[in-house]
Design an enzyme around this catalytic site. Sequence first.
Site, short mmCIF file in Angstrom:
data_model
loop_
_atom_site.label_atom_id
_atom_site.label_comp_id
_atom_site.label_asym_id
_atom_site.label_seq_id
_atom_site.Cartn_x
_atom_site.Cartn_y
_atom_site.Cartn_z
N ASP A 132 -44.23 -5.35 27.79
CA ASP A 132 -44.04 -4.22 27.64
C ASP A 132 -45.30 -2.98 27.68
OD1 ASP A 132 -41.90 -2.53 27.17
OD2 ASP A 132 -41.93 -2.64 24.89
N CYS A 186 -20.51 -8.82 30.62
CA CYS A 186 -19.66 -8.71 29.34
C CYS A 186 -18.24 -9.02 29.24
CB CYS A 186 -20.00 -7.40 28.69
SG CYS A 186 -21.66 -7.05 28.06
N CYS A 189 -14.93 -7.11 26.80
CA CYS A 189 -15.48 -6.90 25.59
C CYS A 189 -15.88 -5.60 25.57
CB CYS A 189 -16.49 -8.00 25.15
SG CYS A 189 -17.19 -7.58 23.57
N CYS A 192 -19.67 -3.57 20.90
CA CYS A 192 -20.76 -2.78 20.92
C CYS A 192 -20.56 -1.20 21.21
CB CYS A 192 -21.89 -3.06 21.69
SG CYS A 192 -21.67 -3.10 23.38
N CYS A 212 -28.86 7.54 20.42
CA CYS A 212 -29.16 6.29 19.98
C CYS A 212 -30.13 6.28 18.65
CB CYS A 212 -29.97 5.43 21.00
SG CYS A 212 -30.49 3.77 20.58
N CYS A 249 -32.12 0.16 14.75
CA CYS A 249 -30.63 0.09 14.62
C CYS A 249 -30.46 -1.18 15.28
CB CYS A 249 -29.89 1.25 15.03
SG CYS A 249 -28.15 0.85 15.09
N CYS A 252 -25.43 -2.74 17.50
CA CYS A 252 -24.70 -3.14 18.80
C CYS A 252 -25.47 -4.62 19.07
CB CYS A 252 -25.43 -2.29 19.89
SG CYS A 252 -27.01 -2.01 20.34
N CYS A 256 -22.12 -8.20 18.54
CA CYS A 256 -22.03 -8.73 19.79
C CYS A 256 -21.72 -10.27 19.46
CB CYS A 256 -23.42 -8.56 20.75
SG CYS A 256 -23.11 -9.61 22.25
S1 SF4 Z 1 -20.59 -6.49 21.96
FE1 SF4 Z 1 -22.05 -7.79 23.29
S2 SF4 Z 1 -20.59 -9.14 24.92
FE2 SF4 Z 1 -19.37 -7.30 24.02
S3 SF4 Z 1 -19.73 -5.55 25.63
FE3 SF4 Z 1 -21.39 -5.34 23.96
S4 SF4 Z 1 -23.13 -6.47 24.96
FE4 SF4 Z 1 -21.17 -7.14 25.79
S1 SF4 Z 2 -25.72 0.53 18.20
FE1 SF4 Z 2 -27.22 0.21 19.68
S2 SF4 Z 2 -26.88 1.84 21.25
FE2 SF4 Z 2 -26.01 2.33 19.25
S3 SF4 Z 2 -27.37 3.55 18.09
FE3 SF4 Z 2 -27.75 1.73 17.45
S4 SF4 Z 2 -29.16 0.61 18.73
FE4 SF4 Z 2 -28.77 2.52 19.90
#
Ligand code: SF4
Ligand code: SF4
Length: 319
Positions: A132, A186, A189, A192, A212, A249, A252, A256
């Site tokens: 990074d 994905c 789906c 997220c 975000c 956070c 998401c 998943c």
């Molecule tokens: S939850 Fe995971 S698999 Fe589903 S759309 Fe989001 S990143 Fe893709």
């Molecule tokens: S769920 Fe993922 S994209 Fe949404 S606020 Fe949280 S970290 Fe950011």
Amino acid sequence: MTQHSILKQRLVAAAMEAGAHKVGFAHAVEVDADNLGYYQRWIAAGNNGGMGYLENHPAVRRDPRKLLENAEAHTVMVCAFSYYHSETQSPDAARIAMYAHGSDYHEVLRQRLQTIKTLLESEGCSARICVDSAPLMERYWAVRAGIGFIGRNRMLIVPHMGSYFFLAEIITDAPVEPDEPCTLSCGDCGRCTAACPGGALRSPGGFDSRLCLSYLTIEHCGDLPATLTASDGAPRPLCKALGNRVYGCDECQLVCPHNANPPETAIAEFHMRPTLHTLTRERILAMTQADFSEIFAHSAVKRTKLAGLQRNAIRRSRT
Ligand code: SF4
Ligand code: SF4
């Protein structure tokens, strides 16, 4: 077996020994036009918010060979290190994203990859470690190296292992046979997108940092906005979106399906520091600089400094 494939085996073994769960190799060439174009449009639309550093060094970002001075780079080696652990914070603790529960990965991984750099140098090769720390499109290179695919949540998803991974790369002039790029996706789906508390994944560019909670609590400078408005939604109060989060956070990733059974990290430094189990927002608001420096020594949380963490911990009214 050729010398090149023997070197590849030794590099993989050294990365696994260093704690990686997955390792892959890609030819060091220019980033393809589709991915570069997407990135440039994403920046041009302002989706990077205040992260101006994402606009710097475009020529290097386009061509990672420029990262290796005094040698012609042939290979991008990508290593994925799990940071997942099963410890949880108490329900009333101030929530900190899992990647920041332990020690700062920049320090930990750079140290661990040093053995691979030394191995390459002992073979007469040049090598540069990137954790990074360079303008490298690392998730793109992880896809090229067959590590995984980029999910709708913009995380790198390793098939059967999920997304709780740090990525680290080594650029080298060693000609290592590349792996097949990952072609998974994905599919249909959208968990997220539906679960994102800020609506950040509903933007036309796929992801708007400005909505975000990770960006807002870690990268954003100054006051936090009172409301968040996704392109297709009604404004929502920040306090409602934020809940008890004070640093990052994980929503998401939590929803998943690829994270149903993530592998535990092999690296002790990524486990949760005991203080975080019960650290409340009130305790953060009462912290002195000395407390902060002690509790978060060698932690990624230092990025916000004490003032930033206290800004995030203030309880806001729903106006
Ligand atoms: S939850 Fe995971 S698999 Fe589903 S759309 Fe989001 S990143 Fe893709
Ligand atoms: S769920 Fe993922 S994209 Fe949404 S606020 Fe949280 S970290 Fe950011």
